[in-house]
Design a protein around this motif. Structure first.
Motif, PDB file in Angstrom:
ATOM      1  N   LEU A 176       0.859  -1.186   0.000  1.00 57.98           N
ATOM      2  CA  LEU A 176       0.000   0.000   0.000  1.00 57.98           C
ATOM      3  C   LEU A 176       0.893   1.233   0.000  1.00 57.98           C
ATOM      4  O   LEU A 176       1.588   1.508   0.986  1.00 57.98           O
ATOM      5  CB  LEU A 176      -0.904  -0.006   1.233  1.00 57.98           C
ATOM      6  N   VAL A 177       0.897   1.973  -1.103  1.00 58.06           N
ATOM      7  CA  VAL A 177       1.752   3.147  -1.248  1.00 58.06           C
ATOM      8  C   VAL A 177       0.944   4.410  -0.976  1.00 58.06           C
ATOM      9  O   VAL A 177      -0.014   4.703  -1.697  1.00 58.06           O
ATOM     10  CB  VAL A 177       2.375   3.219  -2.657  1.00 58.06           C
ATOM     11  N   GLY A 178       1.327   5.148   0.049  1.00 57.86           N
ATOM     12  CA  GLY A 178       0.727   6.450   0.289  1.00 57.86           C
ATOM     13  C   GLY A 178       1.347   7.478  -0.639  1.00 57.86           C
ATOM     14  O   GLY A 178       2.575   7.612  -0.691  1.00 57.86           O
ATOM     15  N   ALA A 179       0.517   8.170  -1.379  1.00 57.89           N
ATOM     16  CA  ALA A 179       1.010   9.167  -2.345  1.00 57.89           C
ATOM     17  C   ALA A 179      -0.085  10.197  -2.560  1.00 57.89           C
ATOM     18  O   ALA A 179      -1.262   9.849  -2.682  1.00 57.89           O
ATOM     19  CB  ALA A 179       1.381   8.500  -3.677  1.00 57.89           C
ATOM     20  N   VAL A 188       4.360   7.919  -9.529  1.00 53.95           N
ATOM     21  CA  VAL A 188       4.708   6.581  -9.047  1.00 53.95           C
ATOM     22  C   VAL A 188       4.196   5.520 -10.011  1.00 53.95           C
ATOM     23  O   VAL A 188       4.912   4.577 -10.372  1.00 53.95           O
ATOM     24  CB  VAL A 188       4.157   6.359  -7.627  1.00 53.95           C
ATOM     25  N   ILE A 189       2.949   5.663 -10.465  1.00 53.53           N
ATOM     26  CA  ILE A 189       2.388   4.699 -11.406  1.00 53.53           C
ATOM     27  C   ILE A 189       3.185   4.680 -12.706  1.00 53.53           C
ATOM     28  O   ILE A 189       3.553   3.613 -13.219  1.00 53.53           O
ATOM     29  CB  ILE A 189       0.901   5.006 -11.672  1.00 53.53           C
ATOM     30  N   HIS A 204      -7.295   3.736  -4.440  1.00 55.19           N
ATOM     31  CA  HIS A 204      -8.301   4.303  -3.532  1.00 55.19           C
ATOM     32  C   HIS A 204      -9.223   5.173  -4.377  1.00 55.19           C
ATOM     33  O   HIS A 204      -8.793   5.811  -5.354  1.00 55.19           O
ATOM     34  CB  HIS A 204      -7.579   5.141  -2.482  1.00 55.19           C
ATOM     35  N   GLY A 205     -10.486   5.237  -4.029  1.00 54.40           N
ATOM     36  CA  GLY A 205     -11.445   6.001  -4.828  1.00 54.40           C
ATOM     37  C   GLY A 205     -11.083   7.464  -5.003  1.00 54.40           C
ATOM     38  O   GLY A 205     -11.415   8.082  -6.024  1.00 54.40           O
ATOM     39  N   ALA A 206     -10.363   8.036  -4.025  1.00 49.58           N
ATOM     40  CA  ALA A 206      -9.987   9.447  -4.104  1.00 49.58           C
ATOM     41  C   ALA A 206      -8.972   9.716  -5.194  1.00 49.58           C
ATOM     42  O   ALA A 206      -8.744  10.876  -5.557  1.00 49.58           O
ATOM     43  CB  ALA A 206      -9.431   9.910  -2.752  1.00 49.58           C
ATOM     44  N   MET A 207      -8.359   8.657  -5.736  1.00 43.62           N
ATOM     45  CA  MET A 207      -7.319   8.820  -6.765  1.00 43.62           C
ATOM     46  C   MET A 207      -7.873   8.781  -8.189  1.00 43.62           C
ATOM     47  O   MET A 207      -7.231   9.240  -9.126  1.00 43.62           O
ATOM     48  CB  MET A 207      -6.280   7.691  -6.640  1.00 43.62           C
ATOM     49  N   GLU A 208      -9.054   8.231  -8.354  1.00 42.14           N
ATOM     50  CA  GLU A 208      -9.524   7.885  -9.691  1.00 42.14           C
ATOM     51  C   GLU A 208      -9.652   9.088 -10.623  1.00 42.14           C
ATOM     52  O   GLU A 208      -9.136   9.077 -11.746  1.00 42.14           O
ATOM     53  CB  GLU A 208     -10.860   7.152  -9.615  1.00 42.14           C
ATOM     54  N   LYS A 209     -10.338  10.141 -10.193  1.00 43.85           N
ATOM     55  CA  LYS A 209     -10.609  11.249 -11.104  1.00 43.85           C
ATOM     56  C   LYS A 209      -9.332  11.938 -11.571  1.00 43.85           C
ATOM     57  O   LYS A 209      -9.204  12.311 -12.746  1.00 43.85           O
ATOM     58  CB  LYS A 209     -11.548  12.260 -10.442  1.00 43.85           C
ATOM     59  N   HIS A 238      -0.181  -7.432  -5.357  1.00 47.82           N
ATOM     60  CA  HIS A 238      -0.362  -6.248  -6.187  1.00 47.82           C
ATOM     61  C   HIS A 238      -0.041  -4.971  -5.402  1.00 47.82           C
ATOM     62  O   HIS A 238       0.101  -4.980  -4.172  1.00 47.82           O
ATOM     63  CB  HIS A 238      -1.792  -6.182  -6.711  1.00 47.82           C
ATOM     64  N   ILE A 239       0.052  -3.868  -6.134  1.00 44.96           N
ATOM     65  CA  ILE A 239       0.326  -2.559  -5.563  1.00 44.96           C
ATOM     66  C   ILE A 239      -0.973  -1.769  -5.484  1.00 44.96           C
ATOM     67  O   ILE A 239      -1.772  -1.769  -6.426  1.00 44.96           O
ATOM     68  CB  ILE A 239       1.372  -1.806  -6.401  1.00 44.96           C
ATOM     69  N   VAL A 240      -1.170  -1.114  -4.349  1.00 47.51           N
ATOM     70  CA  VAL A 240      -2.340  -0.264  -4.122  1.00 47.51           C
ATOM     71  C   VAL A 240      -1.833   1.151  -3.859  1.00 47.51           C
ATOM     72  O   VAL A 240      -0.893   1.350  -3.093  1.00 47.51           O
ATOM     73  CB  VAL A 240      -3.164  -0.764  -2.920  1.00 47.51           C
ATOM     74  N   ILE A 241      -2.456   2.132  -4.501  1.00 47.52           N
ATOM     75  CA  ILE A 241      -2.099   3.541  -4.304  1.00 47.52           C
ATOM     76  C   ILE A 241      -3.251   4.233  -3.586  1.00 47.52           C
ATOM     77  O   ILE A 241      -4.411   4.118  -3.999  1.00 47.52           O
ATOM     78  CB  ILE A 241      -1.831   4.262  -5.644  1.00 47.52           C
ATOM     79  N   ALA A 242      -2.910   4.960  -2.520  1.00 45.65           N
ATOM     80  CA  ALA A 242      -3.948   5.616  -1.718  1.00 45.65           C
ATOM     81  C   ALA A 242      -3.399   6.916  -1.145  1.00 45.65           C
ATOM     82  O   ALA A 242      -2.180   7.109  -1.080  1.00 45.65           O
ATOM     83  CB  ALA A 242      -4.407   4.694  -0.594  1.00 45.65           C
TER      84      ALA A 242
END
Length: 339
Positions: A176-179, A188-189, A204-209, A238-242
Motif C-alpha cells: 500500500l503506497v501512500g502518495a 509513481v504509477i 483508492h477512490g480518491a485517486m480515480e478522477k 499487487h500494488i495499491v495507491i492511496a
C-alpha cells in the motif's frame, strides 16, 4: 532591489504584479490570479479571472470548481512558451517547471526587467510532465521545501526497485503506497510502468478522477482498478495507491495484509517514517533537493533571489556565502500538501 523593480512586490498572501493588478499564486480570492500549478497551497477557487496552463485549469476545475462562468470566474489558458500581454504593459510567459502536470514557471517582463516565479519545481526527469527549463532573469523567486544540505534525493529507479523487490518477496500480501492524489500518485504509477511493472494497479477512490484527468492529457498509466470493486484476495501480490491518510485508516482493513509504504521526499527523515508507521519509506520527491536548488540558482544567475517558502535560512546563507543577493519572503499558507 533597485526602485526600478517596484512593479513586483511580495505580500503575505502572494506576489503582486502591480501594473497589472495581478497576483501570482495568491492565498486569497483576487480579481486576477496567475497560477503556477494546481496544488492547494498555490491554487484556489473564487478568483475573478485565472491565468494558467490548460492542464492546470483542468485540475483547478476538477478540484476547486474554477472557471466556466461568473461564479467560477473567467479563465485564460496559456500554452508553454506562449507570451500574453497583461494590463499595465506586463508580459507573462509560462515555462515548464517539472513539478506536476501543467506546472509552470511564470516569466514576467516589464520595462526591460525580468522576474521568474517558479511556484514549485524539480530538476529530475518525470514521465508525467515536461522538464524544468532554465531561464535567465533578474529576480528569481524560488521555493526551498528541501532547502537543507541533508536533502539529496536518490535516483527514482532505485526506489522503484525497492518497491518491486518487496512486492515479489511477499506474494500473499499487497504493498500500500501512500502518495498525494495530484502528481505523486501518477508519477509513481508511470515510473512503475517504466520499470516494467505492467500488472493492474489498484486505487483508492480518491485517486480515480485525477488519474483519469492525467490520462485525458496524454499520460499513460496502464490498467488501473478500484479497490472498492475488487475482492480482498484478488489484491494479493499487487500494488495499491492511496492518499497518505489511508495508510493507518480503517479503509486499509479491506486490503490483504498490506505493507505500508510512503512516497515522499520527507522519507529521508527516519523519524517521519516511524511517526507514520511506514514499513517501506520511498524517497520520491516532486521538489528540487538541496543540490538542485543551488545548481538552479547558479544556472539562472539572477541579480537577486527571493526565497518563498520552505527552509529559507540555509538557502539564504548559501547565497550570502557565494556573494549572491537574496532575501526570504514571508508568504503564508505554503504547506507540504504536494509531498
Amino acid at each position: 532591489m533597485s526602485a526600478l523593480f517596484s512593479w513586483i512586490r511580495s505580500e503575505p498572501w502572494g506576489i503582486h504584479v502591480v501594473p497589472a493588478d495581478a497576483w501570482v499564486d495568491p492565498g486569497k480570492a483576487v480579481a486576477r490570479a496567475l497560477v503556477t500549478h494546481g496544488h492547494a497551497d498555490h491554487a484556489r477557487g473564487g478568483h475573478g479571472a485565472t491565468v494558467a496552463t490548460p492542464e492546470t485549469l483542468a485540475i483547478m476545475k476538477l478540484r476547486y470548481q474554477t472557471g466556466d462562468g461568473p461564479s467560477g470566474g473567467e479563465t485564460t489558458p496559456v500554452q508553454y512558451g506562449e507570451t500574453i500581454r497583461l494590463p499595465g504593459g506586463v508580459d507573462a510567459t509560462y515555462i515548464p517547471a517539472g513539478h506536476v502536470l501543467g506546472s509552470a514557471q511564470i516569466l514576467l517582463e516589464h520595462g526591460g526587467e525580468r522576474v521568474i516565479c517558479t511556484g514549485d519545481y524539480k530538476r529530475r526527469a518525470d514521465p508525467t510532465c515536461p522538464p524544468f527549463e532554465v531561464t535567465p532573469c533578474d529576480i528569481f523567486i524560488t521555493e526551498a521545501t528541501f532547502g537543507l544540505p541533508l536533502f539529496t534525493h536518490p535516483p527514482i529507479e532505485g526506489e522503484m526497485a525497492k518497491l518491486l523487490e518487496r512486492l515479489a518477496a511477499y506474494p500473499d500480501r499487497c504493498v500500500l503506497v501512500g502518495a498525494y492524489a495530484l502528481g505523486k500518485a501518477q508519477r509513481v504509477i508511470a515510473e512503475l510502468r517504466a520499470a516494467g511493472h505492467h500488472q493492474p494497479i489498484y486505487l483508492h477512490g480518491a485517486m480515480e478522477k485525477m488519474c483519469r484527468l492525467y490520462e485525458e492529457h496524454g499520460v499513460e498509466l496502464g490498467e488501473l482498478r478500484l479497490v472498492a470493486d475488487t475482492a480482498k484476495d484478488d489484491m494479493r501480490g499487487h500494488i495499491v495507491i492511496a492518499p497518505p491518510s489511508a495508510l493507518n485508516d480503517r479503509w486499509s482493513r479491506r486490503l490483504p495484509d498490506p505493507i505500508a509504504a510512503f512516497a515522499s521526499g520527507w522519507m529521508r527523515v527516519r523519524q517521519r517514517a516511524r511517526q507514520r508507521n511506514v514499513e517501506l519509506p520511498l524517497v520520491i520527491s516532486d521538489h528540487a533537493d538541496w543540490n538542485e536548488l543551488t545548481r538552479t540558482i547558479e544556472e539562472v544567475d539572477p541579480v537577486e533571489t527571493w526565497i518563498t517558502h520552505g527552509r529559507e535560512e540555509a538557502l539564504l546563507r548559501w547565497n550570502q556565502l557565494h556573494q549572491r543577493r537574496a532575501r526570504a519572503l514571508a508568504l503564508v499558507g505554503r504547506e507540504d500538501e504536494d509531498e
